[in-house]
Design a protein around this motif. Structure first.
Motif, PDB file in Angstrom:
ATOM      1  N   PRO A 324       8.457   3.623  15.420  1.00  0.00           N
ATOM      2  CA  PRO A 324       8.083   3.375  13.968  1.00  0.00           C
ATOM      3  C   PRO A 324       7.794   2.185  13.775  1.00  0.00           C
ATOM      4  O   PRO A 324       8.426   0.984  14.354  1.00  0.00           O
ATOM      5  N   LEU A 325       7.040   1.777  12.724  1.00  0.00           N
ATOM      6  CA  LEU A 325       6.924   0.427  12.330  1.00  0.00           C
ATOM      7  C   LEU A 325       7.790   0.153  11.061  1.00  0.00           C
ATOM      8  O   LEU A 325       8.396  -1.057  10.942  1.00  0.00           O
ATOM      9  N   ALA A 326       8.443   1.136  10.320  1.00  0.00           N
ATOM     10  CA  ALA A 326       9.528   0.725   9.242  1.00  0.00           C
ATOM     11  C   ALA A 326      10.261   1.854   9.032  1.00  0.00           C
ATOM     12  O   ALA A 326       9.567   3.277   9.297  1.00  0.00           O
ATOM     13  N   ARG A 327      11.535   1.870   8.636  1.00  0.00           N
ATOM     14  CA  ARG A 327      12.164   3.118   8.109  1.00  0.00           C
ATOM     15  C   ARG A 327      12.453   2.875   6.704  1.00  0.00           C
ATOM     16  O   ARG A 327      12.866   1.740   6.253  1.00  0.00           O
ATOM     17  N   MET A 328      12.249   3.692   5.730  1.00  0.00           N
ATOM     18  CA  MET A 328      12.068   3.535   4.480  1.00  0.00           C
ATOM     19  C   MET A 328      13.359   4.499   3.857  1.00  0.00           C
ATOM     20  O   MET A 328      13.323   5.648   3.707  1.00  0.00           O
TER      21      MET A 328
END
Length: 442
Positions: A324-328
């Motif tokens: 993944p690019l980011a975890r929000m």
């Protein structure tokens, strides 16, 4: 004797602080050279200067940002909350806004009856010719939105509820023949709507498939309660990769290109109150759709955002990488739906914590929360101009939100019970909603 200056005039005659600024677009491309402006300059004045530099015949409505913060009242106000070195040139990012405005939805115009169980999913085809609905009765029905009549026979084959529907993009096939469906039975099926038969069955998920997307680069994405997202090749059903990271059921996902895929060759800015048929050959429509898709897709491949029962969202670049690019994080309960704004700049997520949260579409950074529903928010949909968001909730209401002001704009009652599904037609003219009262409302 000279008249005494009032305190106000005195302040005005003192030098207003000036700053050196440089316009640039979202891609980092510079516009013109640095120039100096008073620190109290307003967005309207910036707009005049920026449009003069852009030298376009029709001036565009623009929004301006400094370090990701929007300039709302004046440059100075925006800078108050930031540590800025006044000696350096300040970069101001400009973003073109939608030129058209969407009319708000106000009344129910028709009800379509035919399913024997709750309607769980609805999807307009890219040309707007059909509306497909999937139900707890395991079937998929096709409707003609202009007459409200059912088209052809029911598509049967799934052994459990039909959880999601996704049409083949117009730029891939201008006939809009194929629609993919996912089900609680763990499979994804691709249907030929013209022949009324199942073309392909994609199996691999070990639990219910909750969400489905037919991407613009020839990939199908399916999210499941088995905690994974699978990426398939649409034309032959081959599994490309599996995205892992969520700790619980994956409920929802959205593509940065969703809106361009849905609208195909339509230009919502030209929409009128009466639905219009598209003029031109299928080939022309296909080319128009492809150019609109490429515009939104931009330089990189399409991004995917997923939301889960583990209260988190993940941002992916599924064509390139399984990491993944980011975890929000931030929601206090499971996430039921996530949607990209049509201009792909903002991600909105709806949760059982009664709130809707807004995130940056490129980086996944948290922006704001919209509160007002008194029970779980099930589904949300953007207006075509990316200015409004409609949400359907367990509290039986639909609410329309003003995204820029980050506040409630209108309340829409009408349903007798929980509202499970809501969608805004791509031309911005209508919203369809469905729920526990077994009725579709427009």
């Amino acid at each position: 004797r000279l008249p005494r200056l009032s305190a106000q005039d005195e302040a005005a005659t003192r030098d207003v602080q000036r700053l050196l600024v440089q316009f640039q677009d979202e891609g980092g491309q510079l516009l013109g050279s640095p120039f100096d402006v008073p620190v109290d300059i307003t967005p309207d004045k910036l707009q005049l200067v920026c449009n003069a530099l852009l030298a376009q015949e029709d001036p565009l409505p623009l929004a301006f940002y400094v370090h990701d913060a929007e300039i709302v009242s004046s440059l100075g106000r925006t800078l108050e909350s930031q540590a800025v070195e006044t000696e350096k040139v300040l970069d101001i990012i400009y973003q073109p806004q939608a030129i058209f405005r969407v009319r708000a939805v106000t009344r129910c115009t028709s009800s379509l009856e035919g399913h024997s169980e709750a309607v769980i999913s609805v999807a307009f085809s890219p040309t707007g010719k059909y509306l497909a609905s999937g139900s707890g009765d395991t079937t998929i029905l096709l409707w003609d939105p202009s007459t409200g009549k059912q088209v052809g026979r029911a598509l049967t084959g799934h052994s459990k509820w039909v959880t999601a529907l996704s049409w083949e993009p117009l730029h891939a096939n201008p006939e809009c023949r194929y629609v993919a469906s996912s089900s609680k039975d763990g499979s994804v099926r691709v249907w030929d709507t013209t022949a009324g038969r199942c073309e392909r069955i994609l199996t691999g998920h070990t639990q219910s498939v909750t969400c489905l997307r037919w991407g613009g680069d020839g990939l199908l994405y399916s999210a499941s309660q088995d905690r994974t997202i699978k990426v398939w090749r649409a034309h032959d059903g081959v599994l490309c990769r599996t995205l892992q990271g969520h700790g619980h059921w994956v409920n929802t996902m959205a593509l940065s290109t969703d809106y361009a895929l849905r609208t195909g060759a339509f230009e919502p800015a030209e929409a009128s109150v009466n639905a219009q048929d598209l003029q031109g050959s299928l080939q022309e429509l296909k080319e128009k759709a492809l150019s609109r898709y490429n515009l939104v897709r931009g330089r990189g491949p399409e991004r995917l955002v997923s939301g889960s029962d583990d209260f988190t969202l993940f941002l992916w670049s599924p064509a390139e990488d399984k990491k993944p690019l980011a975890r929000m994080t931030g929601h206090q309960a499971l996430i039921n739906q996530v949607v990209y704004s049509p201009d792909s700049r903002i991600i909105a997520s709806a949760s059982f914590d009664k709130s809707i949260k807004l995130w940056d579409g490129r980086t996944g950074k948290y922006l704001a929360s919209l509160r007002g529903h008194v029970a779980a928010v099930y589904q949300i949909a953007w207006s075509a101009d990316s200015r409004l968001l409609v949400s359907g909730s367990s509290d039986s209401t639909l609410k329309v939100w003003d995204v820029k002001a980050q506040k409630l704009s209108t309340d829409l009652p009408g349903h007798a019970d929980e509202v499970y599904a809501v969608d805004w037609s791509p031309d911005g003219q209508r919203v369809a909603s469905g729920g526990k009262d077994k009725c579709l409302r427009m």
